[in-house]
Design an enzyme around this catalytic site. Structure first.
Site, PDB file in Angstrom:
ATOM      1  N   TYR A   1      -4.906  11.819   5.969  1.00 17.60           N
ATOM      2  CA  TYR A   1      -4.571  10.492   5.458  1.00 17.60           C
ATOM      3  C   TYR A   1      -3.733   9.731   6.489  1.00 17.60           C
ATOM      4  O   TYR A   1      -3.981   8.565   6.769  1.00 17.60           O
ATOM      5  CB  TYR A   1      -3.825  10.592   4.125  1.00 17.60           C
ATOM      6  CG  TYR A   1      -3.533   9.244   3.523  1.00 17.60           C
ATOM      7  CD1 TYR A   1      -4.430   8.661   2.635  1.00 17.60           C
ATOM      8  CD2 TYR A   1      -2.393   8.532   3.864  1.00 17.60           C
ATOM      9  CE1 TYR A   1      -4.189   7.414   2.099  1.00 17.60           C
ATOM     10  CE2 TYR A   1      -2.140   7.285   3.341  1.00 17.60           C
ATOM     11  CZ  TYR A   1      -3.031   6.723   2.459  1.00 17.60           C
ATOM     12  OH  TYR A   1      -2.794   5.478   1.941  1.00 17.60           O
TER      13      TYR A   1
ATOM     14  N   GLY B   1       0.828  -1.195   0.000  1.00 19.97           N
ATOM     15  CA  GLY B   1       0.000   0.000   0.000  1.00 19.97           C
ATOM     16  C   GLY B   1       0.864   1.246   0.000  1.00 19.97           C
ATOM     17  O   GLY B   1       1.996   1.230  -0.466  1.00 19.97           O
ATOM     18  N   CYS B   2       0.337   2.294   0.554  1.00 20.93           N
ATOM     19  CA  CYS B   2       1.032   3.580   0.582  1.00 20.93           C
ATOM     20  C   CYS B   2       2.344   3.489   1.351  1.00 20.93           C
ATOM     21  O   CYS B   2       2.378   2.996   2.479  1.00 20.93           O
ATOM     22  CB  CYS B   2       0.113   4.621   1.227  1.00 20.93           C
ATOM     23  SG  CYS B   2       0.918   6.220   1.453  1.00 20.93           S
ATOM     24  N   PHE B   3       3.405   3.993   0.752  1.00 16.50           N
ATOM     25  CA  PHE B   3       4.699   3.913   1.427  1.00 16.50           C
ATOM     26  C   PHE B   3       4.779   4.779   2.673  1.00 16.50           C
ATOM     27  O   PHE B   3       5.550   4.493   3.583  1.00 16.50           O
ATOM     28  CB  PHE B   3       5.876   4.158   0.497  1.00 16.50           C
ATOM     29  CG  PHE B   3       5.810   5.323  -0.459  1.00 16.50           C
ATOM     30  CD1 PHE B   3       5.181   6.508  -0.173  1.00 16.50           C
ATOM     31  CD2 PHE B   3       6.434   5.196  -1.705  1.00 16.50           C
ATOM     32  CE1 PHE B   3       5.163   7.566  -1.076  1.00 16.50           C
ATOM     33  CE2 PHE B   3       6.428   6.244  -2.616  1.00 16.50           C
ATOM     34  CZ  PHE B   3       5.785   7.435  -2.296  1.00 16.50           C
ATOM     35  N   TRP B   4       3.978   5.816   2.778  1.00 17.48           N
ATOM     36  CA  TRP B   4       3.998   6.649   3.994  1.00 17.48           C
ATOM     37  C   TRP B   4       3.642   5.814   5.220  1.00 17.48           C
ATOM     38  O   TRP B   4       4.235   5.962   6.274  1.00 17.48           O
ATOM     39  CB  TRP B   4       3.001   7.797   3.901  1.00 17.48           C
ATOM     40  CG  TRP B   4       3.198   8.782   2.815  1.00 17.48           C
ATOM     41  CD1 TRP B   4       4.320   9.024   2.080  1.00 17.48           C
ATOM     42  CD2 TRP B   4       2.208   9.701   2.343  1.00 17.48           C
ATOM     43  NE1 TRP B   4       4.091  10.016   1.168  1.00 17.48           N
ATOM     44  CE2 TRP B   4       2.804  10.453   1.316  1.00 17.48           C
ATOM     45  CE3 TRP B   4       0.882   9.937   2.680  1.00 17.48           C
ATOM     46  CZ2 TRP B   4       2.103  11.455   0.632  1.00 17.48           C
ATOM     47  CZ3 TRP B   4       0.190  10.928   1.998  1.00 17.48           C
ATOM     48  CH2 TRP B   4       0.810  11.683   0.984  1.00 17.48           C
TER      49      TRP B   4
END
Length: 177
Positions: free
Chosen positions: A155, A10-13
């Site tokens: 987010y 998913g999102c790397f953050w």
């Protein structure tokens, strides 16, 4: 002596923030891997046309945290049963993948997934790709340490914070607290 692991979930953050919680993880770099376009940009990766996934590359001390423990965290903080999707993020760039650096990592990853499948850890089949890392491209500077710089971003509040809580709760003794 450190070792390197490269993971997409998913999102790397979110992955970056969660892995920074672990003792033995010396650095986490957000980037792109698994595609065919050289030096991709975030915008190009988001288009879904580069073949790249958002990944984190971890430098870790194997004396403090093992590769198998990194995989345990990986399979705890994302859903490996959803194809090309993690929460609100949809597209091949958000796929679940383990990009191995050597045959040992490949064997450990495949055995770990087989173990999860045989014990019925998830209701649905695991769709995580296990593939060799051909190239890692570091993401733009504003993506690095994103959660640390933007902890109140909506987010991050909705997606990264729950992953951080899971690491702190489930990996007591391994998390930086």
């Amino acid at each position: 002596m450190t070792e390197t692991a490269t993971l997409a979930g998913g999102c790397f953050w979110c992955l970056e923030a969660a892995y920074k919680e672990l003792d033995g993880v010396q650095s986490v770099t957000s980037g792109y891997a698994g595609g065919s376009v050289e030096n991709p940009t975030y915008e190009a990766v988001c288009s879904g046309e580069t073949g790249h996934a958002e990944v984190v590359q971890l430098e870790y001390d194997p004396e403090t945290v093992g590769y198998d423990e990194l995989l345990q965290v990986f399979f705890t903080i994302h859903d490996p049963t959803t194809l090309n999707r993690q929460g609100p993020d949809v597209g091949t760039q958000y796929r679940s993948a383990i990009f191995y650096h050597d045959d040992d990592q490949k064997e450990v990853a495949e055995a770990y997934i087989d173990g999860l499948e045989s014990e019925g850890a998830f209701e649905d089949p695991i769709v995580t790709d296990v593939e060799p890392l051909s190239e890692f491209y570091e993401a733009e500077g504003y993506h690095q340490d994103y959660y640390e710089k933007n902890p109140n971003d909506a987010y991050c509040t909705m997606n990264a914070q729950p992953k951080i809580r899971k690491v702190r709760e489930k990996f007591v003794g391994k998390a930086n607290q």
